[in-house]
Design a protein around this motif. Structure first.
Motif, short mmCIF file in Angstrom:
data_model
loop_
_atom_site.label_atom_id
_atom_site.label_comp_id
_atom_site.label_asym_id
_atom_site.label_seq_id
_atom_site.Cartn_x
_atom_site.Cartn_y
_atom_site.Cartn_z
N LYS A 116 28.47 50.28 -20.03
CA LYS A 116 27.91 49.82 -21.30
C LYS A 116 28.91 48.88 -21.94
O LYS A 116 30.08 49.20 -22.09
CB LYS A 116 27.64 51.01 -22.22
CG LYS A 116 26.59 51.94 -21.69
CD LYS A 116 26.38 53.14 -22.58
CE LYS A 116 25.36 54.07 -21.95
NZ LYS A 116 25.15 55.27 -22.75
N THR A 165 23.42 47.75 -21.13
CA THR A 165 23.69 48.85 -20.21
C THR A 165 23.36 48.40 -18.80
O THR A 165 22.29 47.84 -18.55
CB THR A 165 22.84 50.09 -20.56
OG1 THR A 165 23.15 50.49 -21.90
CG2 THR A 165 23.12 51.24 -19.61
N ASN A 213 27.46 53.58 -14.35
CA ASN A 213 26.79 53.30 -15.62
C ASN A 213 27.82 52.63 -16.49
O ASN A 213 28.85 53.23 -16.81
CB ASN A 213 26.28 54.60 -16.26
CG ASN A 213 25.48 54.32 -17.50
OD1 ASN A 213 26.05 54.05 -18.55
ND2 ASN A 213 24.17 54.37 -17.38
N TYR A 240 27.15 55.63 -7.77
CA TYR A 240 26.39 55.56 -9.02
C TYR A 240 27.35 55.06 -10.08
O TYR A 240 28.50 55.52 -10.17
CB TYR A 240 25.86 56.94 -9.44
CG TYR A 240 25.32 56.94 -10.85
CD1 TYR A 240 24.06 56.41 -11.13
CD2 TYR A 240 26.09 57.41 -11.91
CE1 TYR A 240 23.58 56.38 -12.42
CE2 TYR A 240 25.61 57.38 -13.21
CZ TYR A 240 24.36 56.87 -13.46
OH TYR A 240 23.88 56.82 -14.75
N THR A 249 23.09 49.98 -15.02
CA THR A 249 23.07 51.17 -14.18
C THR A 249 22.87 50.72 -12.75
O THR A 249 21.98 49.92 -12.47
CB THR A 249 21.94 52.12 -14.60
OG1 THR A 249 22.09 52.45 -15.98
CG2 THR A 249 21.96 53.40 -13.77
#
Length: 182
Positions: free
Chosen positions: A73, A78, A71, A69, A80
């Motif tokens: 920015k 963004t 994430n 996973y 993901t």
């Protein structure tokens, strides 16, 4: 003085533990990372979590599954991503408790990009990679690991594009830990 002698004795015993990988061992581990930087007034945040588990088919070879996973920015964008894959790891004992390894892997990733205005795009990819690394056993069941760089090929199935490369520099170093069930 007694505490010092006890500590030295403990550390000596601890470092003498010979951690031999064995057929049938199960390795559970992974990496977690976070970084934040600001470049030209643009903030960049990166978070990654990648657990994995493997089974040793022989004393030096394992196969396993990995999840991921992330994430990221960058300014107002963004990204993901979720990833699921398989890997194999081939170890070479260099010294007591110290192994070199290489790890070929195959994974699928599912990404979503969101811009400042709320526009979303999705992308699915298949990834093939190869990562060299080292493992050091602190005890018979606990090891620290590091990989430096990777060779990779990625095929974006949504946009019909490809990406490949070799990254063998210290910008792509990754640290993790593993626990071995025996």
């Amino acid at each position: 003085m007694k505490k010092l002698i006890l500590a030295i004795t403990f550390l000596s015993f601890y470092s003498l533990v010979n951690a031999q990988i064995q057929k049938g061992d199960i390795q559970v581990g992974g990496t977690v990372s976070y970084s934040h930087s600001t470049t030209s007034g643009i903030e960049v945040d990166n978070f990654n979590f990648s657990p994995r588990a493997g089974l040793f088919l022989s004393n030096l070879t394992s196969v396993g599954i990995q999840l991921g996973y992330s994430n990221n920015k960058y300014g107002g964008i963004t990204n993901t991503a979720f990833e699921v894959g398989v890997y194999s790891r081939f170890h070479k004992l260099i010294a007591d408790n110290f192994y070199l390894f290489y790890q070929p892997s195959l994974s699928l990733s599912f990404q979503e990009f969101e811009s400042n205005d709320g526009t979303k795009t999705e992308s699915d990819a298949i990834n093939i990679g190869f990562s060299p690394g080292v493992s050091y056993f602190f005890s018979s069941k606990f090891a620290a690991e590091a990989t430096v760089g990777r060779v990779y090929f990625s095929r974006d199935l949504t946009n019909d594009t490809s990406d490949y490369g070799i990254g063998l520099n210290f910008d792509s170093i990754s640290f993790g830990f593993s626990y071995y069930f025996r």
